[in-house]
Design a protein around this motif. Structure first.
Motif, PDB file in Angstrom:
ATOM      1  N   TYR A 239       3.678 -17.729 -11.848  1.00 41.65           N
ATOM      2  CA  TYR A 239       3.019 -16.658 -12.596  1.00 41.65           C
ATOM      3  C   TYR A 239       2.170 -17.227 -13.739  1.00 41.65           C
ATOM      4  O   TYR A 239       1.071 -16.731 -14.013  1.00 41.65           O
ATOM      5  CB  TYR A 239       4.051 -15.669 -13.152  1.00 41.65           C
ATOM      6  N   PHE A 264       2.984 -10.883 -10.769  1.00 43.16           N
ATOM      7  CA  PHE A 264       1.595 -11.295 -11.034  1.00 43.16           C
ATOM      8  C   PHE A 264       0.885 -10.264 -11.909  1.00 43.16           C
ATOM      9  O   PHE A 264       0.246 -10.611 -12.899  1.00 43.16           O
ATOM     10  CB  PHE A 264       0.820 -11.474  -9.720  1.00 43.16           C
ATOM     11  N   GLU A 279       2.209  -2.220  -3.319  1.00 41.56           N
ATOM     12  CA  GLU A 279       3.441  -2.762  -2.729  1.00 41.56           C
ATOM     13  C   GLU A 279       4.060  -1.680  -1.843  1.00 41.56           C
ATOM     14  O   GLU A 279       4.095  -0.518  -2.221  1.00 41.56           O
ATOM     15  CB  GLU A 279       4.381  -3.154  -3.880  1.00 41.56           C
ATOM     16  N   VAL A 280       4.578  -2.089  -0.689  1.00 39.07           N
ATOM     17  CA  VAL A 280       5.091  -1.098   0.265  1.00 39.07           C
ATOM     18  C   VAL A 280       6.480  -0.577  -0.131  1.00 39.07           C
ATOM     19  O   VAL A 280       6.844   0.549   0.224  1.00 39.07           O
ATOM     20  CB  VAL A 280       5.080  -1.696   1.695  1.00 39.07           C
ATOM     21  N   ALA A 304       2.205   1.592  -1.252  1.00 39.40           N
ATOM     22  CA  ALA A 304       1.323   1.754  -0.083  1.00 39.40           C
ATOM     23  C   ALA A 304       1.261   0.455   0.695  1.00 39.40           C
ATOM     24  O   ALA A 304       1.599  -0.612   0.183  1.00 39.40           O
ATOM     25  CB  ALA A 304      -0.087   2.135  -0.554  1.00 39.40           C
ATOM     26  N   ASP A 305       0.782   0.574   1.930  1.00 41.14           N
ATOM     27  CA  ASP A 305       0.458  -0.617   2.716  1.00 41.14           C
ATOM     28  C   ASP A 305      -0.809  -1.231   2.113  1.00 41.14           C
ATOM     29  O   ASP A 305      -1.809  -0.522   1.897  1.00 41.14           O
ATOM     30  CB  ASP A 305       0.217  -0.208   4.167  1.00 41.14           C
ATOM     31  N   ALA A 306      -0.763  -2.526   1.839  1.00 37.02           N
ATOM     32  CA  ALA A 306      -1.863  -3.167   1.114  1.00 37.02           C
ATOM     33  C   ALA A 306      -3.194  -3.040   1.868  1.00 37.02           C
ATOM     34  O   ALA A 306      -4.224  -2.675   1.278  1.00 37.02           O
ATOM     35  CB  ALA A 306      -1.530  -4.644   0.883  1.00 37.02           C
ATOM     36  N   ASN A 327      -0.154 -11.936  -2.256  1.00 42.05           N
ATOM     37  CA  ASN A 327       1.079 -12.732  -2.098  1.00 42.05           C
ATOM     38  C   ASN A 327       1.887 -12.115  -0.953  1.00 42.05           C
ATOM     39  O   ASN A 327       2.939 -11.519  -1.159  1.00 42.05           O
ATOM     40  CB  ASN A 327       1.856 -12.720  -3.415  1.00 42.05           C
ATOM     41  N   ARG A 331       3.809 -13.732   7.314  1.00 40.48           N
ATOM     42  CA  ARG A 331       2.784 -13.447   8.328  1.00 40.48           C
ATOM     43  C   ARG A 331       1.362 -13.514   7.768  1.00 40.48           C
ATOM     44  O   ARG A 331       0.389 -13.491   8.515  1.00 40.48           O
ATOM     45  CB  ARG A 331       3.030 -12.072   8.957  1.00 40.48           C
TER      46      ARG A 331
HETATM   47  C1  LIG Z   1       6.304 -12.659  -0.864  1.00 45.54           C
HETATM   48  S1  LIG Z   1       6.755 -11.107  -1.508  1.00 45.54           S
HETATM   49  C2  LIG Z   1       5.821 -11.118  -2.993  1.00 45.54           C
HETATM   50  C3  LIG Z   1       6.288 -10.210  -4.084  1.00 45.54           C
HETATM   51  C4  LIG Z   1       5.667 -10.403  -5.458  1.00 45.54           C
HETATM   52  N1  LIG Z   1       4.281 -10.737  -5.416  1.00 45.54           N
HETATM   53  C5  LIG Z   1       6.449 -11.404  -6.273  1.00 45.54           C
HETATM   54  O1  LIG Z   1       5.877 -12.348  -6.805  1.00 45.54           O
HETATM   55  O2  LIG Z   1       7.670 -11.239  -6.402  1.00 45.54           O
HETATM   56  C6  LIG Z   1       5.901 -10.022  -0.455  1.00 45.54           C
HETATM   57  C7  LIG Z   1       5.990  -8.572  -0.848  1.00 45.54           C
HETATM   58  O3  LIG Z   1       5.151  -7.839   0.059  1.00 45.54           O
HETATM   59  C8  LIG Z   1       5.743  -6.587   0.303  1.00 45.54           C
HETATM   60  N2  LIG Z   1       5.120  -6.078   1.529  1.00 45.54           N
HETATM   61  C9  LIG Z   1       5.435  -6.361   2.819  1.00 45.54           C
HETATM   62  N3  LIG Z   1       4.584  -5.750   3.641  1.00 45.54           N
HETATM   63  C10 LIG Z   1       3.684  -5.088   2.873  1.00 45.54           C
HETATM   64  C11 LIG Z   1       2.550  -4.279   3.161  1.00 45.54           C
HETATM   65  N4  LIG Z   1       2.179  -4.033   4.423  1.00 45.54           N
HETATM   66  N5  LIG Z   1       1.853  -3.753   2.136  1.00 45.54           N
HETATM   67  C12 LIG Z   1       2.252  -3.975   0.854  1.00 45.54           C
HETATM   68  N6  LIG Z   1       3.319  -4.728   0.516  1.00 45.54           N
HETATM   69  C13 LIG Z   1       4.030  -5.284   1.520  1.00 45.54           C
HETATM   70  C14 LIG Z   1       7.228  -6.887   0.364  1.00 45.54           C
HETATM   71  O4  LIG Z   1       7.983  -5.719   0.123  1.00 45.54           O
HETATM   72  C15 LIG Z   1       7.364  -7.932  -0.752  1.00 45.54           C
HETATM   73  O5  LIG Z   1       7.665  -7.313  -1.985  1.00 45.54           O
END
Ligand SMILES: C[S@@+](CC[C@H](N)C(=O)[O-])C[C@H]1O[C@@H](n2cnc3c(N)ncnc32)[C@H](O)[C@@H]1O
Length: 399
Positions: A239, A264, A279-280, A304-306, A327, A331
């Motif tokens: 961070y 972040f 964030e989902v 939401a879905d990013a 982040n 996948r």
């Molecule tokens: C690697 S983590 C990163 C979390 C955060 N950036 C951190 O530093 O703690 C990935 C995050 O993506 C979220 N996530 C997974 N699929 C997603 C999507 N389709 N849209 C938004 N967020 C999603 C997960 O719930 C998780 O919190």
């Protein structure tokens, strides 16, 4: 505890030595596939691998690698429960479904190791029968325990049904006396026999429902069911690095996609800067909103879905942020979001990845965004995994 010459301290900075683990030596656990390698050799190999994957983009200025620590660095214990109600095992299940006790795992913060005995005792007192995956009988599947830097803990019991919840409630005062650091205790219901770690429903048993985790100068709320990076010291360095890059660019607007509990977004929030996290997970979004409110930071969070959220902004002809932080899970961001970012006016993207292969694939889909800075952070010592973060700068679009 680990036998041999070295037990880690959890302090980022230890290199050059090997972590001895008797569970690994006996073949009981092989999760740490790189354990026999000296830690400095692990770091060199990760640097080599990351640079090889990013070799098609020459000229990246690499910052010094952040080591993750030799042992004691994991802030979260994911303990599969086996054995019997009077003698539960906390660790993993062997291929036959029998419990293997790893409660003294040397990767765990020592406070997690110390918490395991009182938790096992609670299992016996409250008669919460360990789940038998072969016979599909019993209740307790996992214990998930997270420790904050100040020692506070979030303890979650993953149960097959509500059968044992009232008994856990009854014995909660005993647990809080034996383990006063347990600030938040909850039950997660996972009724399916499938191998998913947790289910959608959470029942919080304590008055407190979120654990505060101090990261740099921020207290991040952590509600059960929200993702948090497993190595707090390395997450703090990540961070700080991203905040420094963003401050150099000094954008008026930042999007933090896949924002989790807001690490972040909250680190880059600044007066006169609009910051939105996407964030989902609803629990993670609620955690981030609470942290922003506590600190008086102007950052909004959306559940939401990013990819869908960015696509909607683009379709509505709304401006894309000057800097987009992503982040994603292993996948990667995938072709659709990569195409949206490629076609956008965002001048910079910060891509923090736990899988450099999907990072490289996504970079190929964004030819206008060139990585100029990079840093490897060893979030996962003793495995082949690592975190790599790159700052992408928009170059002229290829004709
Ligand atoms: C690697 S983590 C990163 C979390 C955060 N950036 C951190 O530093 O703690 C990935 C995050 O993506 C979220 N996530 C997974 N699929 C997603 C999507 N389709 N849209 C938004 N967020 C999603 C997960 O719930 C998780 O919190």
């Amino acid at each position: 505890m680990a036998e041999g010459d070295v037990v880690g301290t959890g302090v980022a900075g230890a290199t050059g030595r090997t972590l001895a683990c008797y569970h690994h030596a006996r073949g009981e656990c092989r999760s740490c596939t790189w354990l026999p390698r000296p830690y400095d050799a692990q770091l060199s190999e990760k640097e080599r691998a990351a640079r090889a994957l990013l070799a098609p983009w020459p000229g990246i200025a690499w910052e010094a690698t952040v080591p993750g620590g030799l042992g004691g660095f994991r802030n979260k214990a994911k303990l599969a429960v086996g054995g019997t109600v009077d003698a539960p095992t906390l660790g993993i299940l062997d291929p036959g479904g029998e419990g293997v006790d790893l409660r003294d795992c040397a990767l765990h913060d020592p406070r997690l190791v110390a918490a395991a005995d009182p938790l096992a005792e609670l299992v016996a007192r409250a008669r919460v029968v360990p789940y038998d995956v072969v016979r599909r009988r019993g209740e307790l599947k996992h214990l998930l325990v997270t420790v904050a830097p100040d020692g506070g803990m979030l303890v979650r019991f993953v149960l097959r049904s509500e059968e044992a919840v009232s008994r856990l409630r009854k014995h909660l005062p005993w647990l809080l006396e034996r383990l006063p650091a347990a600030r938040v205790v909850s039950v997660n219901l996972q009724p399916d026999p499938k191998a998913v770690l947790e289910g959608p429903r959470e029942i919080v048993l304590t008055a407190e429902e979120s654990l505060r985790v101090r990261v740099n100068d921020l207290d991040l709320h952590l509600l059960p069911q929200s993702f948090f990076q497993t190595n707090t010291a390395v997450a703090a360095a990540l961070y700080r690095q991203v905040a420094a890059w963003v401050d150099e660019v000094d954008p008026a607007s930042v999007w933090d996609l896949y924002s989790g509990v807001g690490g972040f977004a909250l680190h880059v929030a600044a007066p006169d800067r609009s910051v939105v996290g996407v964030e989902v997970s609803a629990a993670a979004v609620e955690s981030a909103r609470r942290s922003a409110a506590d600190h008086g930071l102007a950052a909004d969070f959306v559940a939401a879905d990013a990819t869908g959220w960015v696509a909607d902004r683009v379709a509505a002809a709304e401006p894309v942020a000057d800097v987009v932080v992503v982040n994603p899970p292993r996948r990667g961001v995938g072709p659709r979001l990569a195409a949206l970012l490629e076609a956008s006016e965002a001048g910079h993207v910060v891509y923090s990845s736990c899988n450099a292969e999907t990072l490289a694939r996504d970079l190929r889909a964004m030819p206008s965004l060139r990585p100029v800075r990079g840093r490897l952070l060893d979030m996962f010592p003793h495995t082949a995994h690592y975190e790599v973060v790159v700052l992408l700068e928009r170059a002229a679009r290829p004709r």
